[in-house]
Design a protein around this motif. Structure first.
Motif, PDB file in Angstrom:
ATOM      1  N   ASP A 500      69.976 -32.106  43.978  1.00  0.00           N
ATOM      2  CA  ASP A 500      70.015 -30.846  44.711  1.00  0.00           C
ATOM      3  C   ASP A 500      70.659 -31.127  46.065  1.00  0.00           C
ATOM      4  O   ASP A 500      71.036 -32.243  46.368  1.00  0.00           O
ATOM      5  CB  ASP A 500      68.610 -30.245  44.872  1.00  0.00           C
ATOM      6  N   GLY A 501      70.814 -30.088  46.860  1.00  0.00           N
ATOM      7  CA  GLY A 501      71.503 -30.270  48.130  1.00  0.00           C
ATOM      8  C   GLY A 501      72.742 -29.405  48.176  1.00  0.00           C
ATOM      9  O   GLY A 501      73.077 -28.713  47.207  1.00  0.00           O
ATOM     10  N   PRO A 502      73.463 -29.437  49.267  1.00  0.00           N
ATOM     11  CA  PRO A 502      74.627 -28.571  49.411  1.00  0.00           C
ATOM     12  C   PRO A 502      75.764 -28.968  48.470  1.00  0.00           C
ATOM     13  O   PRO A 502      75.980 -30.155  48.213  1.00  0.00           O
ATOM     14  CB  PRO A 502      75.040 -28.768  50.872  1.00  0.00           C
ATOM     15  N   VAL A 503      76.466 -27.981  47.963  1.00  0.00           N
ATOM     16  CA  VAL A 503      77.651 -28.215  47.144  1.00  0.00           C
ATOM     17  C   VAL A 503      78.824 -28.455  48.081  1.00  0.00           C
ATOM     18  O   VAL A 503      79.269 -27.538  48.781  1.00  0.00           O
ATOM     19  CB  VAL A 503      77.932 -27.016  46.213  1.00  0.00           C
ATOM     20  N   THR A 504      79.325 -29.675  48.113  1.00  0.00           N
ATOM     21  CA  THR A 504      80.391 -30.031  49.052  1.00  0.00           C
ATOM     22  C   THR A 504      81.756 -30.177  48.393  1.00  0.00           C
ATOM     23  O   THR A 504      82.766 -30.277  49.079  1.00  0.00           O
ATOM     24  CB  THR A 504      80.057 -31.356  49.763  1.00  0.00           C
ATOM     25  N   ALA A 505      81.791 -30.185  47.047  1.00  0.00           N
ATOM     26  CA  ALA A 505      83.038 -30.546  46.369  1.00  0.00           C
ATOM     27  C   ALA A 505      83.808 -29.367  45.789  1.00  0.00           C
ATOM     28  O   ALA A 505      84.915 -29.573  45.304  1.00  0.00           O
ATOM     29  CB  ALA A 505      82.743 -31.550  45.247  1.00  0.00           C
ATOM     30  N   LEU A 506      83.255 -28.169  45.844  1.00  0.00           N
ATOM     31  CA  LEU A 506      83.887 -27.067  45.128  1.00  0.00           C
ATOM     32  C   LEU A 506      84.117 -25.856  46.023  1.00  0.00           C
ATOM     33  O   LEU A 506      83.359 -25.589  46.960  1.00  0.00           O
ATOM     34  CB  LEU A 506      83.022 -26.657  43.931  1.00  0.00           C
ATOM     35  N   HIS A 507      85.157 -25.123  45.683  1.00  0.00           N
ATOM     36  CA  HIS A 507      85.500 -23.900  46.408  1.00  0.00           C
ATOM     37  C   HIS A 507      84.548 -22.765  46.033  1.00  0.00           C
ATOM     38  O   HIS A 507      84.201 -22.612  44.854  1.00  0.00           O
ATOM     39  CB  HIS A 507      86.944 -23.499  46.074  1.00  0.00           C
TER      40      HIS A 507
END
Length: 562
Positions: A500-507
């Motif tokens: 879990d955690g922030p999604v950093t890799a996707l638009h």
């Protein structure tokens, strides 16, 4: 320069350019496309692209493990400006893609702009001169030298810095230790007992290649993943490409028949229809990842049914391999032969954490020791976005900042505090949104338009404002819970390997959404430093004339033709 009441005016016509130096980092697909985009849109510039490898190709030069192939259709995974009509397979292998990139580099005469076996080891912004001071290492000689860039464009890629699994005792293993991103050509897996760690795309691809020859194969992973049915099969049944795909002949391994290749080469209308329909299917993937949507529910049921069938209904395998989190929480991967390979008598599945590596093999969390001759680590890459070298801007070293904080970027391609610095596929870029080739084209056009603005409007330095980057990140944070990408439970490189955690890799949106977003440069989101002692933003208006009227070959009444 003329100065009137402190205002500095350029003694040159409107539209004049200043000479600039652009440095690119990385000669994969993004770096090659950058060179071409600059050629088409800029003048009065010089460019050099530093590439750490001995040749161009990026990830397709580095990844050469057995079964390595792209999971985006070949005729989508190419530049729109360089169509290849004789791809041998619907999903191209690594070697075919590497050859495609090398051929482009040679035939477009790009090698003069590329320095291979050269690695940028540091970059520091010089506010006074408005440029980046670089230190570059020649990897063949070990010597370091200085360079500079008016604009620095980082195209090193996201899935580039490979990593070993974070387990104790890795160095103690007495057998053969291999990473899929550094495959050893001399490794002979036949008649060996092998452990394959990881079930991302590389693990899913390499395992069925090793299984037939191995004496025994252990597949070790922590988190299950969704393995998709063949996309051709799905698109024929429920996609918009069904009709055109029915006219395409392929064998069981999805190799095109010679008759199909010949028709794609000789019939431009057929080729165009095929390419556009396939591209349309790639673009239409976003609704699947909308959480709690009917499309998500339908697709999840169908993929569950497919995986159950391919696993022969084996209850233990189904329990270990079919996720309980939504479709899309981890990268959805087509796996030709993967599930079937897991049912073979010489394969055993272990869904478990690894306690440590011991000299004879792997000790699992349960205490079981798997004695093996070789360990194949399909454990992926560093997906933290933290740069591999110091990038020191107005606010210090970006490495320090992004180690402590969630990486934030402006529309994935620029960073607050780093003037004249751009990225291809930075934080929250569209890396999981289909072909990176056409995505890189759109990003490079956007970056080039900003550089041209600076070059022709006397802008010394340009940087997105911290407020704009924070607002953009706030939008991302608010939007992502709508998607299954943000769902808890599945470890994913979308979330830097965390469950879990922030999604950093996707638009935060669809592929078309990203294209649309980059169509217009929002100048109000940026901060500027202007050339000239007075720093007047209109100094570039110059001596009252325009380059449009001073070119003897130009047409000064062009506006009547519009």
């Amino acid at each position: 320069m003329a100065q009137i009441n402190g205002h500095v005016e350029a003694e040159q016509p409107l539209g004049s350019t200043r000479h600039i130096r652009i440095v690119g980092i990385g000669a994969g697909a993004s770096g090659l496309n950058l060179i071409r985009t600059l050629r088409l849109n800029l003048s009065d510039y010089e460019v050099v692209v530093y590439e750490k490898n001995a040749d161009v190709g990026g990830t397709w030069l580095e990844n050469r493990y057995p079964g390595c192939r792209c999971d985006v259709p070949s005729h989508s995974y190419q530049f729109s400006w360089r169509q290849k009509k004789d791809w041998p397979n619907f999903f191209s292998g690594a070697e075919d893609i590497r050859e495609y990139l090398c051929r482009i580099c040679d035939e477009e005469g790009m090698r003069d702009s590329i320095k291979t076996s050269h690695q940028v080891v540091s970059a520091q912004w010089d506010e006074k001169d408005g440029r980046w001071e670089l230190v570059v290492r020649d990897l063949e000689t070990g010597e370091e030298f200085g360079d500079y860039a008016t604009f620095l464009v980082n195209g090193t890629g996201f899935l580039n810095t490979w990593k070993w699994p974070a387990v104790n005792g890795l160095d103690s293993f007495q057998g053969r230790l291999i990473h899929t991103a550094r495959w050893s050509k001399d490794f002979d897996h036949t008649s060996k007992t092998i452990a394959v760690i990881g079930n991302g795309s590389s693990g899913i691809q390499v395992l069925p290649e090793l299984q037939p020859g191995a004496e025994k194969l252990y597949h070790v992973f922590r988190t299950p993943t969704w393995v998709l049915p063949p996309r051709i099969q799905m698109w024929k049944v429920m996609g918009q490409a069904g009709e055109i795909l029915s006219k395409i002949q392929m064998d069981a391994q999805e190799n095109f028949s010679q008759e199909t290749i010949d028709r794609l080469q000789s019939d431009p209308e057929f080729y165009r229809e095929f390419v556009k329909k396939v591209e349309m299917e790639v673009n239409n993937a976003f609704p699947v990842v909308l959480a709690n949507s009917p499309v998500q529910a339908f697709a999840r049921a169908k993929v569950t049914e497919y995986m159950t069938l391919m696993l022969g209904g084996d209850q233990e395998l189904c329990k270990a391999l079919i996720p309980d989190f939504p479709l899309g929480c981890r990268r959805m991967t087509p796996g030709h032969g993967y599930l079937q390979a897991l049912t073979k008598p010489n394969v055993e599945v272990r869904r478990s954490d690894i306690k440590r590596v011991v000299p004879e093999g792997i000790e699992l969390a349960s205490g079981e020791v798997l004695k093996v001759d070789a360990i194949v680590c399909a454990t992926g890459f560093d997906t933290s976005f933290c740069p591999r070298f110091p990038i020191i801007g107005r606010d210090g070293n970006l490495q320090d900042k992004w180690r402590k904080e969630t990486p934030k970027a402006y529309m994935s391609c620029a960073v607050a505090g780093l003037p004249n610095y751009f990225m291809l596929f930075g934080p929250n870029g569209p890396i999981g949104h289909g072909s990176v080739f056409t995505l890189a084209e759109h990003i490079a056009k956007y970056i080039t338009s900003v550089i041209e603005k600076c070059q022709t409007e006397s802008v010394k330095a340009v940087v997105p404002s911290a407020a704009a980057v924070d607002d953009y990140f706030e939008h991302i944070t608010a939007f992502m819970p709508r998607t299954t990408w943000a769902a808890p439970g599945g470890r994913s490189w979308f979330k830097n390997g965390r469950p879990d955690g922030p999604v950093t890799a996707l638009h935060p949106g669809s592929r078309i959404h990203f294209f649309h977003m980059l169509e217009r440069f929002r100048g109000e989101d940026w901060e500027y430093v202007y050339l000239g002692g007075g720093g007047n933003r209109f100094g570039y208006l110059g001596n009252g004339f325009s380059t449009k009227e001073l070119d003897p070959r130009g047409d000064t009444t062009w506006y009547l033709d519009l």
